[in-house]
Write an enzyme that holds these catalytic residues in place. Structure first.
Site, PDB file in Angstrom:
ATOM      1  N   LEU A  22       0.759  -1.106   0.086  1.00 51.09           N
ATOM      2  CA  LEU A  22      -0.091   0.130   0.030  1.00 51.09           C
ATOM      3  C   LEU A  22       0.789   1.218   0.085  1.00 51.09           C
ATOM      4  O   LEU A  22       0.292   2.275  -0.471  1.00 51.09           O
ATOM      5  CB  LEU A  22      -0.818   0.068   1.179  1.00 51.09           C
ATOM      6  CG  LEU A  22      -1.865  -1.061   1.266  1.00 51.09           C
ATOM      7  CD1 LEU A  22      -2.635  -0.992   2.495  1.00 51.09           C
ATOM      8  CD2 LEU A  22      -3.080  -1.102   0.234  1.00 51.09           C
ATOM      9  N   ALA A  24       5.272   2.645   1.003  1.00 46.32           N
ATOM     10  CA  ALA A  24       6.477   2.627   1.593  1.00 46.32           C
ATOM     11  C   ALA A  24       7.103   3.875   2.154  1.00 46.32           C
ATOM     12  O   ALA A  24       6.773   5.058   1.365  1.00 46.32           O
ATOM     13  CB  ALA A  24       7.456   1.795   0.665  1.00 46.32           C
ATOM     14  N   MET A  27      11.286   3.968   6.607  1.00 47.00           N
ATOM     15  CA  MET A  27      11.434   2.951   7.976  1.00 47.00           C
ATOM     16  C   MET A  27      10.606   1.797   7.787  1.00 47.00           C
ATOM     17  O   MET A  27      11.022   0.895   8.434  1.00 47.00           O
ATOM     18  CB  MET A  27      10.672   3.874   9.445  1.00 47.00           C
ATOM     19  CG  MET A  27      11.406   5.258   9.880  1.00 47.00           C
ATOM     20  SD  MET A  27      10.935   5.903  11.333  1.00 47.00           S
ATOM     21  CE  MET A  27      11.571   4.499  12.372  1.00 47.00           C
ATOM     22  N   VAL A  30       3.971  -0.340   4.389  1.00 44.16           N
ATOM     23  CA  VAL A  30       2.562  -0.768   4.645  1.00 44.16           C
ATOM     24  C   VAL A  30       2.071  -1.696   3.496  1.00 44.16           C
ATOM     25  O   VAL A  30       2.180  -1.469   2.417  1.00 44.16           O
ATOM     26  CB  VAL A  30       1.649   0.529   4.826  1.00 44.16           C
ATOM     27  CG1 VAL A  30       0.111  -0.103   5.229  1.00 44.16           C
ATOM     28  CG2 VAL A  30       2.287   1.517   5.663  1.00 44.16           C
ATOM     29  N   ASP A 138      -0.774  14.810  14.622  1.00 45.28           N
ATOM     30  CA  ASP A 138      -0.281  14.786  13.306  1.00 45.28           C
ATOM     31  C   ASP A 138      -1.545  14.641  12.567  1.00 45.28           C
ATOM     32  O   ASP A 138      -1.545  13.660  11.619  1.00 45.28           O
ATOM     33  CB  ASP A 138       0.559  13.564  13.269  1.00 45.28           C
ATOM     34  CG  ASP A 138       1.242  13.873  11.788  1.00 45.28           C
ATOM     35  OD1 ASP A 138       1.532  14.997  11.287  1.00 45.28           O
ATOM     36  OD2 ASP A 138       1.909  12.953  11.358  1.00 45.28           O
TER      37      ASP A 138
END
Length: 727
Positions: A22, A24, A27, A30, A138
């Site tokens: 989905l 990247a 770190m 997904v 956030d």
């Protein structure tokens, strides 16, 4: 949009089979994953080199812990996590929709009405975040996902408890420049008011297509946030006033999430899935279709070196076990006043005898108006019969009277009714509500009041979030309806190439159910399935049917509201399609047979709702006779489940009443229901950890009923699997 897996990607993480990428970042990655039960998840996996720092692992584990503390339908729930794994991971429910940033970037600003709905629901989400003692820190367009039934707030990676100072030291700026408050930009830390400012930035972006403080380097954005006024050109009226309030430089003058929710709620749509403009809704539908059309995964089949007949029998039994187990696992894992409907008389003529006994009140919350009026009337009748039988029983230690209120099927009325019943200290429990909208509103009130309530006609899985102690559902969970369809096809030998149409006009229930049908058909039945998703407020249903017919489908599953299903029945009949056809279990007891006419003949519906009049068991015969004696006819659809639910409430309440009378503590009844096993007219009731009717291998096959439209009415064929004791 997703992309294909790479050779270096893992095949599975923490029980989730990974299907697609989905996204990247520096770190980690997904992934789109699928649980063993078939549910889809977004699985965030952190690269080992990024997780080498032990302090990072502690923060990552805290992210999962904090996210689990938030209970809101507008916050994506955590399904699992492991911060100690070589590559830490966290899985949340997959939302098959674009982020707000993607939607605005592709389709332009949202209309003002959609912005107001977006703001109202995200304000509710922030209220839940702050109510859990957290600050998100956030809130930005990329952390807001759009679904047809509302937005979802994601990513608690830098969230912190309001009393946590570990990462709020002076001079440290945390958040996304351009979507954080002036106090954050100055490195002064952030409280709940900072989230409100960020939400104002998000709504300004949604309304104009521009970040309110422009674009550029982080330093430039931070300077503008502190010193400049936001760019709100093109926003007018009340929405402009709301954004001005959210974007005030002084955090003390900003509205609270609750105040913001109230100011924006007036434009909430009649349907929870009617808020997105058509182009965005189509994007959501396309994403949904993509998620349902994933590559096949080989089912687990335990074949031996036997002859063909024995191999087929083993395959059938193995897949049947897998299918039922999958269905069970799915469920373990997401006004202005009310009118008095009836006084609630027991009809026993025993008032004088009962005068010396203590009397307790059972609240009954039903919908008497609109399309659900018939269902509400049936549930009210069932409650009155159960109470009358209790009061007539010899040796009863107490009597019960009912207090029946009509919630009108609306949020305001349902909330008002729930407050009225909760405030009445004579009310020991509530049966109802009967509708999903009313249930969503009332469960919050009952949860806050510790007042146990049981609904026999709802099946969503998220009420537990807002009321984790006292809300119970005895109806089959909606997701299990998809498992039931697939198991019925398998047991009856009607598995072929299937066309599955999911009409989003029916809300998220249809997508949840359809996802399970598609997954089960492909992975467990081992047959080809062709899914089609129809976006709400479109007329794409007939085109989807034509496409599937052109592909030569042999089975048809049409999951949609009543009117669309009736239209599909006519279209299939005109095309000469005579293969097996299934509708959503929500349409059992509806007017489908009359409206569809001859075109509806042969359609199946699979549900836990029983027609007791065709059963031969002693209890079913007794209940049918009692109903006929009181009401002059056979029990209506869903009467049995309502009757069972009230009888169970009365039985367990009796065990909480102190010796010699007195008012038992309200939470005691809920504590008993969590552990009870109640044998009803046609099935046994027990609850899962989420207070839903617990689906097991046994009850899915032998206590779930197949009905078929024959002779212009629903007729019970039998249970999914043979159950001679019930027939």
């Amino acid at each position: 949009m997703s992309e294909a897996m790479r050779p270096s990607d893992p095949l599975a993480v923490g029980g989730f089979r990974l299907l697609r990428r989905l996204g990247a970042g520096g770190m980690g990655v997904v992934y789109l994953g699928r649980s063993e039960a078939g549910g889809l998840a977004a699985v965030k996996v952190i690269r080992a080199e990024s997780a080498a720092d032990e302090e990072f692992r502690v923060r990552f584990a805290r992210e999962a812990e904090l996210a689990r503390r938030v209970g809101s339908p507008w916050v994506v729930p955590v399904l699992g996590a492991d911060g100690t794994a070589p590559e830490p991971w966290l899985a949340t429910t997959f939302v098959p929709g674009p982020s707000l940033g993607e939607a605005v970037g592709e389709h332009g600003p949202l209309p003002p009405s959609a912005v107001r709905v977006l703001g109202a629901l995200l304000a509710e989400a922030l209220g839940a975040v702050h109510g859990a003692g957290l600050v998100h820190r956030d809130v930005k367009p990329g952390n807001v996902l759009l679904a047809v039934n509302g937005p979802r707030l994601i990513d608690f990676g830098i969230a912190r408890a309001t009393d946590d100072t570990a990462l709020t030291a002076s001079g440290l700026v945390i958040g996304t420049a351009g979507f954080l408050a002036p106090e954050q930009a100055r490195g002064e830390g952030s409280g709940p008011a900072g989230d409100v400012f960020a939400l104002g930035c998000v709504l300004a972006y949604a309304a104009t297509g521009r970040p309110p403080f422009g674009v550029g380097t982080p330093d430039a954005l931070l300077y503008r946030t502190v010193h400049d006024e936001p760019d709100l050109q093109g926003v007018a009226g009340e929405l402009r006033e709301v954004l001005d309030a959210c974007l005030a430089k002084d955090p003390q003058t900003r509205p609270t999430p609750a105040e913001l929710r109230t100011r924006l709620a007036e434009d909430a749509p009649a349907s929870p899935s009617a808020w997105l403009p058509d182009p965005v809704a189509r994007t959501v539908a396309e994403r949904s279709a993509e998620s349902l059309a994933l590559p096949d995964i080989e089912p687990t089949v335990l074949d031996g070196p036997d002859d063909a007949s024995r191999t087929r029998s083993k395959r059938l039994a193995s897949r049947r076990r897998l299918l039922v187990a999958g269905g069970a696992l799915l469920l373990a894992g997401g006004g202005s006043g009310a009118a008095l409907w009836a006084a609630g008389r027991d009809g026993t003529g025993a008032e004088a005898k009962a005068a010396t006994k203590p009397t307790y009140v059972l609240g009954v919350q039903v919908t008497r108006t609109g399309p659900d009026a018939g269902l509400g009337r049936t549930c009210e009748r069932a409650a009155q019969l159960a109470v009358a039988e209790h009061n007539a029983a010899a040796g009863g230690a107490f009597t019960v009277r009912t207090k029946v209120l009509d919630d009108d099927g609306t949020v305001d009325r349902a909330t008002s009714v729930a407050h009225e019943l909760a405030a009445d200290r004579a009310v020991f429990a509530v049966f109802g509500p009967t509708g999903e909208i009313a249930m969503r509103a009332a469960s919050r009130v009952y949860g806050a009041a510790n007042l146990t309530h049981v609904s026999s006609t709802t099946g969503q899985s998220d009420f537990f979030v807002s009321s984790p102690a006292v809300s119970f559902q005895t109806g089959m969970p909606h997701q299990a309806g998809g498992t039931a369809i697939a198991l019925s096809a398998l047991a009856s030998g009607q598995v072929g190439r299937a066309g599955v149409v999911i009409d989003r006009a029916g809300g998220s229930v249809m997508h949840d159910q359809g996802n399970v049908v598609v997954t089960s058909w492909r992975q467990i039945l081992g047959a080809e399935v062709l899914p089609r998703v129809v976006a709400e407020d479109t007329d794409d249903g007939p085109a989807a049917v034509r496409q599937l017919l052109s592909r030569g489908v042999q089975d048809f599953v049409y999951l949609a509201p009543l009117d669309a299903t009736v239209r599909a029945a006519g279209q299939l009949a005109r095309a000469g399609f005579t293969g097996p056809r299934w509708m959503s279990h929500l349409l059992y007891g509806s007017d489908f047979p009359r409206l569809a006419g001859a075109a509806g003949e042969g359609w199946y519906v699979v549900t836990s709702a029983v027609d007791p009049a065709v059963l031969k068991t002693k209890e079913a015969v007794r209940f049918t006779a009692a109903w006929k004696a009181r009401y002059g006819g056979t029990p209506e659809p869903y009467a049995t489940e309502a009757y069972d639910s009230v009888r169970m409430l009365l039985q367990e309440f009796a065990r909480t009443v102190p010796a010699g009378g007195g008012r038992p503590a309200r939470p005691a009844l809920a504590a008993r229901l969590q552990k009870t096993t109640y044998h009803g007219v046609a099935r046994t009731y027990a609850f899962s950890d989420y207070h839903q009717y617990a689906v097991t291998t046994q009850n899915m096959g032998t206590e779930t009923f197949v009905h078929q439209v024959r002779g212009g009415r629903f007729r019970q064929v039998g249970t999914i699997l043979p159950n001679t004791g019930n027939q």
